[in-house]
Design a protein around this motif. Structure first.
Motif, PDB file in Angstrom:
ATOM      1  N   SER A  48       4.145  -1.565  78.595  1.00 31.61           N
ATOM      2  CA  SER A  48       4.627  -0.201  78.827  1.00 31.61           C
ATOM      3  C   SER A  48       5.108  -0.067  80.263  1.00 31.61           C
ATOM      4  O   SER A  48       4.724  -0.849  81.144  1.00 31.61           O
ATOM      5  CB  SER A  48       3.552   0.850  78.541  1.00 31.61           C
ATOM      6  N   LYS A  74       4.204   1.681  82.412  1.00 32.17           N
ATOM      7  CA  LYS A  74       3.115   1.944  83.359  1.00 32.17           C
ATOM      8  C   LYS A  74       2.912   0.747  84.291  1.00 32.17           C
ATOM      9  O   LYS A  74       2.310   0.877  85.350  1.00 32.17           O
ATOM     10  CB  LYS A  74       1.820   2.236  82.610  1.00 32.17           C
ATOM     11  N   THR A 119      -6.803   8.252  82.227  1.00 33.81           N
ATOM     12  CA  THR A 119      -5.569   7.725  81.622  1.00 33.81           C
ATOM     13  C   THR A 119      -5.517   8.058  80.145  1.00 33.81           C
ATOM     14  O   THR A 119      -6.556   8.243  79.507  1.00 33.81           O
ATOM     15  CB  THR A 119      -5.519   6.191  81.816  1.00 33.81           C
ATOM     16  N   ASN A 167      -2.271   3.555  78.395  1.00 34.03           N
ATOM     17  CA  ASN A 167      -1.367   2.531  78.925  1.00 34.03           C
ATOM     18  C   ASN A 167      -1.479   2.364  80.441  1.00 34.03           C
ATOM     19  O   ASN A 167      -1.439   1.245  80.948  1.00 34.03           O
ATOM     20  CB  ASN A 167       0.083   2.862  78.562  1.00 34.03           C
ATOM     21  N   ALA A 168      -1.594   3.463  81.162  1.00 32.54           N
ATOM     22  CA  ALA A 168      -1.691   3.355  82.622  1.00 32.54           C
ATOM     23  C   ALA A 168      -2.998   2.659  82.993  1.00 32.54           C
ATOM     24  O   ALA A 168      -3.029   1.789  83.868  1.00 32.54           O
ATOM     25  CB  ALA A 168      -1.610   4.731  83.274  1.00 32.54           C
ATOM     26  N   TRP A 183      -3.195  -0.675  85.205  1.00 35.01           N
ATOM     27  CA  TRP A 183      -3.886  -0.714  86.510  1.00 35.01           C
ATOM     28  C   TRP A 183      -5.069  -1.678  86.467  1.00 35.01           C
ATOM     29  O   TRP A 183      -5.367  -2.341  87.458  1.00 35.01           O
ATOM     30  CB  TRP A 183      -4.330   0.698  86.924  1.00 35.01           C
ATOM     31  N   THR A 230      -5.258  -0.605  74.355  1.00 37.48           N
ATOM     32  CA  THR A 230      -5.344  -0.375  75.807  1.00 37.48           C
ATOM     33  C   THR A 230      -6.786  -0.532  76.282  1.00 37.48           C
ATOM     34  O   THR A 230      -7.049  -0.966  77.391  1.00 37.48           O
ATOM     35  CB  THR A 230      -4.797   1.014  76.195  1.00 37.48           C
ATOM     36  N   THR A 279      -2.763  10.111  88.331  1.00 44.63           N
ATOM     37  CA  THR A 279      -1.339  10.441  88.400  1.00 44.63           C
ATOM     38  C   THR A 279      -1.053  11.467  89.473  1.00 44.63           C
ATOM     39  O   THR A 279      -1.642  12.558  89.447  1.00 44.63           O
ATOM     40  CB  THR A 279      -0.879  11.037  87.046  1.00 44.63           C
ATOM     41  N   ARG A 287       2.385   5.365  92.860  1.00 49.75           N
ATOM     42  CA  ARG A 287       2.700   5.065  91.459  1.00 49.75           C
ATOM     43  C   ARG A 287       4.130   5.521  91.144  1.00 49.75           C
ATOM     44  O   ARG A 287       4.916   4.819  90.508  1.00 49.75           O
ATOM     45  CB  ARG A 287       1.707   5.805  90.564  1.00 49.75           C
ATOM     46  N   LYS A 292       7.655   3.816  89.456  1.00 50.32           N
ATOM     47  CA  LYS A 292       8.378   4.357  88.301  1.00 50.32           C
ATOM     48  C   LYS A 292       9.809   4.748  88.631  1.00 50.32           C
ATOM     49  O   LYS A 292      10.688   4.722  87.770  1.00 50.32           O
ATOM     50  CB  LYS A 292       7.611   5.546  87.734  1.00 50.32           C
ATOM     51  N   GLY A 309       0.710   9.139  74.760  1.00 55.20           N
ATOM     52  CA  GLY A 309       1.002   9.125  76.194  1.00 55.20           C
ATOM     53  C   GLY A 309       1.519  10.456  76.716  1.00 55.20           C
ATOM     54  O   GLY A 309       1.477  10.714  77.919  1.00 55.20           O
ATOM     55  N   THR A 319       9.521   4.032  76.458  1.00 53.76           N
ATOM     56  CA  THR A 319       8.555   3.770  77.525  1.00 53.76           C
ATOM     57  C   THR A 319       7.539   2.669  77.195  1.00 53.76           C
ATOM     58  O   THR A 319       6.755   2.285  78.066  1.00 53.76           O
ATOM     59  CB  THR A 319       7.817   5.072  77.886  1.00 53.76           C
TER      60      THR A 319
END
Ligand code: PLP
Ligand code: ZN
Length: 405
Positions: free
Chosen positions: A111, A113, A136, A139-140, A144, A167, A208, A214, A218, A304, A381
């Motif tokens: 993803s 992310k 999250t 996915n993030a 990470w 995930t 976020t 971050r 992106k 997401g 995404t």
């Protein structure tokens, strides 16, 4: 010429300046997200966009516009420079023959992310942070956790119990400290906030937009799109919007490129796509409000984008206004049907969030908001493979000596 031309951090709301050479979260004056600012005059003097073609085919080719100061601090799994694919057959079907898909399914961790994680983790390690924590939608956290493992950083990840199962496995494989909460990402955010507050500076909050880097990862989606189009901008970009970091990032990137003189002309109209079951940005946009309100009972299969109150809502709404963009919803039924159409006509198995953006393109063409000859980019995404439950298999099982005739 320095590897990065980062100059300082600036509050996205009150404009206060903050030191970029130590770990920072929100603006200490007003509590809003901080944005990285660069010495663009120095970049303009030193780099010609044509030269970038000879650089590595990943997002670090834009290193002057990224916050990592030292090349050796870069943690990479090869992220970036994803394909920008023509979607001619599907595009013809929905009345947009010039439709393109930026396919973020083909990136480490499956993803987009990965972009935020690569840059966020690299910068965190460079600033001496040893443990990160983040809420999250799946996915993030996976990205990470995995990039954190590569950088040697410890991670604490909190996600809803119903986030995509893969995930969770990615986090576990990476050795992350994983916790599941029987609630939404906003509940996970509260739990992380408490942990960070009690940690006496030992755990850094990477939620976020609560850390400034971050978004820098992106934003490279926006730079790549225009580089792949020969330093031209498309007419419209559709983005499945949860926290909205990709949309804010693309808008920021295009402003930086314009200031550099690398692009000119009207910006693409940005479209925030949300699910009917969780649409705080669409509601705020329709009412002409500057901020969103918490969306009660948030629910969608496009996990997401199940974010009831994005922290950067005012930045998303600003980006829509400044680009003459819009915000639309699609139902889960519409996006699941679109997912099948895209796979059947183009061979692309997209994630449900990406499918939502395709469904929105169809709707906006039908309403006339997008015209038939416009060049439109849909961001897929993530990989459809991360969400095996979006398609039900109806295949008869043959006996071992079975036949089809
Ligand atoms: C596949 C996918 N698409 C879109 C989003 C929304 O991203 P953002 O929070 O930047 O709006 C997410 C966030 O989890 C995601 O995992
Ligand atoms: Zn501020």
């Amino acid at each position: 010429m320095s590897f990065s031309q980062l100059s300082h951090l600036e509050c996205g709301r009150c404009g206060a300046h903050h030191d970029s050479e130590r770990p920072q979260n929100l603006c200490t004056t007003c509590g809003s997200p901080l944005l990285a600012r660069y010495d663009l005059a120095a970049v303009r003097a030193a780099v010609d966009p044509g030269e970038l073609a000879g650089r590595s085919p990943d997002l670090w080719r834009y290193h002057e516009l990224l916050p990592v100061r030292n090349r050796r601090a870069v943690t990479t799994l090869g992220e970036g420079m994803t394909p920008l694919l023509p979607m001619s057959r599907y595009g013809e079907r929905i009345g947009l023959p010039r439709l393109l898909m930026k396919d973020e399914g083909l990136i480490p961790t499956g993803s987009f992310k990965a972009r935020g994680a690569a840059v966020g983790v690299s910068r965190a390690a460079e600033l001496g942070i040893e443990r990160l924590a983040m809420p999250t939608n799946g996915n993030a956290g996976a990205a990470w956790a995995l990039y954190g493992a590569r950088a040697g950083l410890a991670t604490t990840i909190v996600m809803p119990v119903d986030a995509p199962e893969i995930t969770r496995r990615e986090c576990t494989a990476s050795g992350a400290d994983l916790h599941l909460v029987d609630g939404l990402i906003s509940d996970a955010g509260r739990i992380v906030g408490e942990l960070v507050a009690a940690s006496d500076g030992r755990v850094f909050d990477s939620s976020t937009l609560k850390e400034p880097y971050r978004i820098e990862g992106k934003k490279t989606m926006g730079i790549e799109i225009v580089e792949q189009l020969g330093w031209r901008m498309p007419d419209v970009i559709l983005y499945p919007t949860g926290g909205g970091v990709g949309l804010i990032g693309i808008h920021k990137a295009l402003n930086e490129l314009r200031e550099l003189g690398w692009i000119s002309g009207p910006p693409p109209r940005l479209v925030a796509v949300q699910a009917e079951g969780c649409a705080p940005i669409v509601r705020a946009f329709e009412r002409g409000e500057r901020e969103s309100r918490y969306w009660d009972g948030a629910h969608t299969v496009a996990f997401g984008i199940n974010v009831p109150k994005p922290l950067g809502d005012f930045l998303i709404l600003e980006a829509l206004e400044e680009t003459s963009g819009t915000a639309v919803t699609v139902t889960d039924g519409e996006l699941l049907a679109e997912l099948r159409q895209v796979a059947a006509l183009e061979g692309a198995f997209v994630c449900p969030e990406g499918a939502a953006a395709f469904a929105a393109a169809r709707k906006l063409r039908a309403s006339g908001w997008i015209e038939a000859d416009e060049q439109v980019v849909v961001l897929n995404t993530g990989a459809g493979l991360k969400y095996p439950g979006t398609v039900q298999v109806e295949a008869p099982v043959l006996p071992v000596d079975g036949h089809l005739i």
